[in-house]
Enzyme design. Structure first.
Site, PDB file in Angstrom:
ATOM      1  N   VAL A 103      38.086  40.189  41.501  1.00 34.39           N
ATOM      2  CA  VAL A 103      38.791  41.159  42.341  1.00 34.39           C
ATOM      3  C   VAL A 103      40.196  41.481  41.828  1.00 34.39           C
ATOM      4  CG1 VAL A 103      39.905  39.543  43.948  1.00 34.39           C
ATOM      5  CG2 VAL A 103      39.115  41.780  44.769  1.00 34.39           C
ATOM      6  N   TYR A 104      40.755  40.683  40.929  1.00 34.09           N
ATOM      7  CA  TYR A 104      42.095  40.964  40.423  1.00 34.09           C
ATOM      8  C   TYR A 104      42.095  42.274  39.647  1.00 34.09           C
ATOM      9  CZ  TYR A 104      43.249  36.035  41.418  1.00 34.09           C
ATOM     10  OH  TYR A 104      43.457  34.819  42.022  1.00 34.09           O
ATOM     11  N   SER A 105      42.810  43.248  40.172  1.00 34.17           N
ATOM     12  CA  SER A 105      42.835  44.603  39.597  1.00 34.17           C
ATOM     13  C   SER A 105      41.417  45.139  39.400  1.00 34.17           C
ATOM     14  CB  SER A 105      43.598  44.636  38.273  1.00 34.17           C
ATOM     15  OG  SER A 105      44.973  44.405  38.471  1.00 34.17           O
ATOM     16  N   LEU A 106      40.514  44.734  40.308  1.00 42.15           N
ATOM     17  CA  LEU A 106      39.112  45.183  40.280  1.00 42.15           C
ATOM     18  C   LEU A 106      38.501  45.059  38.896  1.00 42.15           C
ATOM     19  CD1 LEU A 106      39.271  48.308  42.638  1.00 42.15           C
ATOM     20  CD2 LEU A 106      38.447  46.003  43.153  1.00 42.15           C
ATOM     21  N   GLY A 107      38.683  43.900  38.298  1.00 41.44           N
ATOM     22  CA  GLY A 107      38.065  43.602  37.010  1.00 41.44           C
ATOM     23  C   GLY A 107      38.984  43.730  35.815  1.00 41.44           C
TER      24      GLY A 107
END
Length: 331
Positions: free
Chosen positions: A60-64
């Site tokens: 989920v960090y920066s959506l990948g």
């Protein structure tokens, strides 16, 4: 660099873990202060040069984007066999009813996507990022077991939940002879010690390695309360965790500053040294967006606090409300 076994496993991890939430794309994430690919690479390279072999990110960090950046850098700079690469699953990655969570469908889909972004055949530690109130824990644990048996993860871990939930998951795995958790990534620092009540004793009893996030309380343990940074001004998550108790926490921040001044070291050394002596902590997860952040974190390994210093750091703590993303379901 010092190394330690992660919990009761044979896995050797550096005593400092590099948290990779700060690497990504501000356009794809809630934090405007994250570093892009070009800015992140020198930090990751420096971490490796300092002996750090443990890297923690999440889908989920920066959506990948964080996984993509970390994967490319490690492929160029590191020997994969010596890297302990961790990622997490749970956060919502796309719109729709199956966009997140810990269902079998979500786990099986997201592990493959994480591996693709990281550019590797396996992760060393696959962690559930939160508790999923909508999915039976039996379904989640069996899916994680199958991920390990498929060779896509070497170990599994958990993060940010109540002790009763963690124990329920452990017992579910034991009862069904499934792979169980070897680590707990929880919220623990001098300003937030509620995990000492139940989670830390549970982990110690079960041989679980603890890898705390936010070891410096989002930077609040490293500076005077009236000093600000871009993160302190814009990070709503850290505000939600620490603003309500800021007045009570000041006495602890002042004590960190006093000991640091007497020893002639940065405040981060004192805050990390306290955490490193806490059982059963294996490796604090330190986020770094500057070269100095890494240097300070590694230098903290050389600091050993006296019993008197530990007492002085702890005595001002008062019970805090439980914070973090640990809600009970609304229904």
């Amino acid at each position: 660099m010092e190394y330690i076994k992660l919990g009761n496993t044979g896995l050797d991890v550096s005593r400092i873990c590099l948290g990779c939430m700060g690497f990504g794309d501000p356009k794809r994430w809630v934090h405007s202060w994250v570093l892009n690919d070009e800015q992140s690479r020198p930090i990751i390279k420096q971490a490796l040069e300092l002996g750090i072999n443990f890297f923690d990110t999440a889908n989920v960090y920066s959506l990948g984007a964080s996984e993509e950046i970390v994967g490319r850098a490690l492929k160029e700079y590191a020997n994969r066999d010596e890297i302990v690469l961790a990622t997490k699953v749970h956060g919502k990655m796309h719109e729709g009813p199956n966009g997140g969570g810990l269902s079998r469908k979500a786990i099986m889909s997201e592990i493959d996507k994480s591996l693709q972004r990281l550019g590797t055949d396996y992760v060393d530690l696959y962690q559930i990022h939160r508790w999923d109130y909508e999915t039976p824990i039996e379904e989640t644990m069996e899916a994680l077991h199958d991920v390990v048996k498929a060779g896509k993860a070497r170990y599994i871990g958990a993060s940010a939940m109540y002790a009763w939930q963690f124990l329920k998951a452990i017992q579910t795995a034991k009862a069904n002879h499934w792979t169980s958790f070897v680590s707990m990534q929880n919220h623990l620092n001098l300003l937030y010690r509620e995990e000492e009540r139940e989670m830390l004793p549970l982990c110690l009893e079960e041989g679980i390695g603890v890898i705390p996030y936010s070891p410096l309380a989002s930077g609040r343990l490293t500076r005077d309360p009236n000093e600000t940074t871009e993160r302190s001004e814009t990070d709503k998550i850290q505000k939600s965790k620490y603003d309500a108790t800021a007045d009570a926490d000041r006495v602890i921040i002042d004590q960190v500053a006093e000991i640091a001044q007497k020893r002639g070291v940065p405040r981060s050394h004192i805050a990390l040294a306290w955490l490193l002596q806490k059982q059963p902590v294996s490796a604090p997860i330190v986020g770094a967006t500057k070269s100095s952040h890494l240097e300070d974190a590694v230098a903290a390994l050389s600091v050993t606090l006296t019993p008197e210093e530990v007492t002085s750091l702890e005595k001002g703590y008062i019970p805090h409300p439980v914070v973090g993303l640990l809600p009970y379901p609304s229904k």
